[in-house]
Design an enzyme around this catalytic site. Sequence first.
Site, mmCIF file in Angstrom:
data_model
loop_
_atom_site.group_PDB
_atom_site.id
_atom_site.type_symbol
_atom_site.label_atom_id
_atom_site.label_comp_id
_atom_site.label_asym_id
_atom_site.label_seq_id
_atom_site.Cartn_x
_atom_site.Cartn_y
_atom_site.Cartn_z
ATOM 1 N N ASP A 112 -27.219 -18.349 3.345
ATOM 2 C CA ASP A 112 -28.457 -17.601 3.153
ATOM 3 C C ASP A 112 -29.057 -17.124 4.468
ATOM 4 O OD1 ASP A 112 -28.870 -20.433 3.596
ATOM 5 O OD2 ASP A 112 -31.005 -20.059 3.319
ATOM 6 N N GLU A 113 -29.876 -16.091 4.373
ATOM 7 C CA GLU A 113 -30.660 -15.566 5.487
ATOM 8 C C GLU A 113 -29.805 -15.355 6.738
ATOM 9 O OE1 GLU A 113 -35.107 -17.152 4.434
ATOM 10 O OE2 GLU A 113 -33.794 -18.593 5.451
ATOM 11 N N VAL A 114 -28.676 -14.690 6.553
ATOM 12 C CA VAL A 114 -27.723 -14.499 7.652
ATOM 13 C C VAL A 114 -27.957 -13.152 8.333
ATOM 14 C CG1 VAL A 114 -25.290 -14.378 8.291
ATOM 15 C CG2 VAL A 114 -26.022 -15.923 6.452
#
EC number: 3.2.1.52
Length: 345
Positions: free
Chosen positions: A183-185
């Site tokens: 996530d949130e890469v």
Amino acid sequence: MQNRIKKELFNLSKHLRGEATRSRLVSGIILDTSRRHVPVAFLMRVIDEIQTGGGNYLQLHFSDAEGYRLSSEILGQTLTKTNDQYLVKSEILELIAYANDRDVMIIPDFDVPSHSKGWLNLVKEKFDENFYKSIVSDFDEGLVDYFDNPQATTLVKHLIEEIAFLFKQDKYKGHQIFSIGGDEVPGTNNFQEEYIRFINTISGYVEQCGYKPRMWNDSLNEVGLYALNSNVEIVYWQENMLTPEVFISHNRPLHNSNFYTLVYSPSNDSINTEAIAEQIDYVKAFHKSTVFCYKDNPYGEVDTQDVLKGTAYTFWTERGTELTDEQLLAQVLPLIKNYLSISQN
């Protein structure tokens, strides 16, 4: 005539059994133990509540920017006595035995490539500076380099193998789950191909270690989803690049952790019972397994067809670092009880 009636009754019962099976959704708790380390006794209290409410698992988010909360030979966390930084091997084994005796699976949550600063800092301390620089991303110091970097990928694999060995649960052999984050890469809007190559490599290795891979939804676009390892399950928290319908159209197993109704951050602001009562009322009013969080509507009703496998209530603890264990439990346990009481709706 009699045979025909028996056949029809058999088919009807088979259909009803199938409908009942589809209606039984998995219910779990995701607990952030990286930002706020908690002792085994705390986790046992959480497991007791999960068991009482008929929940299925406790997912430990033990790795993030604030710390890596597990014993690790690779990262130099080798204490054998209880401490206030991470769980030692004996504590992990004790926790797993306690949970499994109560029909609760423990899911390891090693979030990569983002949310890696905690263990990357340990790499910097244990290994030389050049090695650290060779695996950390230019995008962000909390991001392990996912751009076809063999050194970074090899180290992540070694850590996965170490984690997989620690969390092995014979009771759930063939059904154990390993969360790889995803996530949130940063950079995935423009470098989806490289991101998916990394995720596919890591998820494939998780499978080699005997686990089923799971990840968050938000860094995937449709091209990436099409190329993603078909065995990876998705925890959907909020719309970013793709709506839930896209995952459904790809027949991708979903677990709903709606960012509005199924996420909570304990804090000093909620230390009184009235605040928790308000949160309980809110979840009762708005939580439903098929209500997903869209950009313009956090309460979007979705026809999930057969892809919805369950829901998860997530607790992020960055705002609860000043709370005592009892103060934290006083917020977490009533919310778990309430969620599990309505999680099948």
